[in-house]
Design a protein around this motif. Sequence first.
Motif, PDB file in Angstrom:
ATOM      1  N   TYR A  69       3.232  -0.575  -0.797  1.00 45.60           N
ATOM      2  CA  TYR A  69       2.786  -0.084   0.510  1.00 45.60           C
ATOM      3  C   TYR A  69       2.965  -1.115   1.037  1.00 45.60           C
ATOM      4  O   TYR A  69       2.037  -2.604   1.389  1.00 45.60           O
ATOM      5  CB  TYR A  69       1.603   0.271   0.335  1.00 45.60           C
ATOM      6  N   ASP A 218       4.771   6.763  -3.355  1.00 46.56           N
ATOM      7  CA  ASP A 218       4.310   7.671  -4.077  1.00 46.56           C
ATOM      8  C   ASP A 218       2.905   8.430  -3.981  1.00 46.56           C
ATOM      9  O   ASP A 218       3.282   9.358  -4.659  1.00 46.56           O
ATOM     10  CB  ASP A 218       4.520   6.507  -5.344  1.00 46.56           C
ATOM     11  N   ASP A 219       2.154   7.205  -3.791  1.00 50.93           N
ATOM     12  CA  ASP A 219       0.174   7.374  -3.234  1.00 50.93           C
ATOM     13  C   ASP A 219       0.674   8.591  -2.252  1.00 50.93           C
ATOM     14  O   ASP A 219       0.485   7.902  -1.718  1.00 50.93           O
ATOM     15  CB  ASP A 219      -0.630   6.659  -3.356  1.00 50.93           C
ATOM     16  N   SER A 220      -0.470   9.699  -2.597  1.00 50.69           N
ATOM     17  CA  SER A 220      -0.643  11.025  -1.436  1.00 50.69           C
ATOM     18  C   SER A 220      -1.412  10.750  -0.778  1.00 50.69           C
ATOM     19  O   SER A 220      -1.716  11.158   1.163  1.00 50.69           O
ATOM     20  CB  SER A 220      -0.188  12.040  -2.139  1.00 50.69           C
ATOM     21  N   SER A 221      -2.113   9.619  -1.426  1.00 50.12           N
ATOM     22  CA  SER A 221      -3.194   8.941  -0.278  1.00 50.12           C
ATOM     23  C   SER A 221      -2.972   8.239   0.625  1.00 50.12           C
ATOM     24  O   SER A 221      -3.877   7.641   1.501  1.00 50.12           O
ATOM     25  CB  SER A 221      -4.473   8.481  -1.139  1.00 50.12           C
ATOM     26  N   GLN A 222      -1.639   7.804   0.925  1.00 46.93           N
ATOM     27  CA  GLN A 222      -1.234   6.571   1.394  1.00 46.93           C
ATOM     28  C   GLN A 222      -0.791   6.548   2.658  1.00 46.93           C
ATOM     29  O   GLN A 222       0.419   7.729   2.581  1.00 46.93           O
ATOM     30  CB  GLN A 222      -0.772   5.916   0.967  1.00 46.93           C
TER      31      GLN A 222
END
Length: 360
Positions: A69, A218-222
């Motif tokens: 990120y 890849d992290d859906s929360s980002q």
Amino acid sequence: MSFTTNMADTVDKILGFSGAVSSLLAYTFYRLYKSRTETASRVRNIKIWQADLDLFDHLSAVDEHCLAYAAVEGTVKEMGRTLHSLHGQEEGVMMKSQLIEHRSKKVNGFWSDTKKELRDTTQFVPFSLVKPQGGDPAFRLEVVEPGRASHLETELDITYDRFEPHKSTLIQAGLDRLLGEVTKGIQETEKMLLSGTTLLGVGRIFLERGEMKLGPPDDSSQTFILTKMRLSELVRSYESQSWTFKVMAVVSALCGGSVLAYLIWRHLRLWLERRRRRREFEEIRRTVRRDNSAEGRREGGSGVHDEDTCVVCLTNPREVILLNCGHIALCADCAEALPFPKKCPVCRSAVERFMPVFHP
């Protein structure tokens, strides 16, 4: 009796539904608040890279050749084909075209404006971010899946916007107003992400076959972000949204909590009232049994004159005085069975308490 019960059930259902909706809204607003707060926190101190040799060397050196990120700032550059405006000379890499029919509709005596979407298309061509002010094209950063990025569609440049009023005869216009639906006209808009626009991209930066790319994390929360705003403006925007959603979550939670508390109080009050009434009638029955034990007044109603029988069951003797009206019209069983709030069957006034009838 059934009407009063149905009304109480209806009120409970409405309150329950309102409480459920308020709780759902509170949860939704809380999730939005949490998401905006976390994004603002992540982005606030993030390092901004340029699409140049330094970024390429860093990606080559790190594990998996990836920054999970990170932020990069650059100028939009097409990769091959370019989109051309249908109404001007502008060129870009993204085009959003809309055709909307504006109407005015009469609802419940009031006119309100409505919109009907006739066309809504979005086109992309491959593009990259390059270092501003003559960066080396060899170190361009290709943008992957730009349609998933937030902010981008709301910040496109308007390249065409025209409203064409609807033309109709006087008779047709009068008929439309009589029917309650008037067509005002058609609006056509065109928005583009123009070549040369400076963008800030926040997401996953990685190397693939020796080429740098920017795409969704890849992290859906980002949050994957493409915006014209500077980093400080972006942080302020998310903090403002976070505060707004926090207030809405608190208000919704208070509304839902108030409805839940009222429901609990309402049912607790009814339960306490029924308990008090039950004890009251137990005492009335004991008194009536003592008073009638020698006479056998409730043995099938024998020895009870018609004018002394309960006005509801027409079988048992009248055993209860209704206060404050003072009517003697019911037996203990029927008095207890009266729906809450209890009312006199003779005068329909509210019953505050009951007393047993003493026969001399």
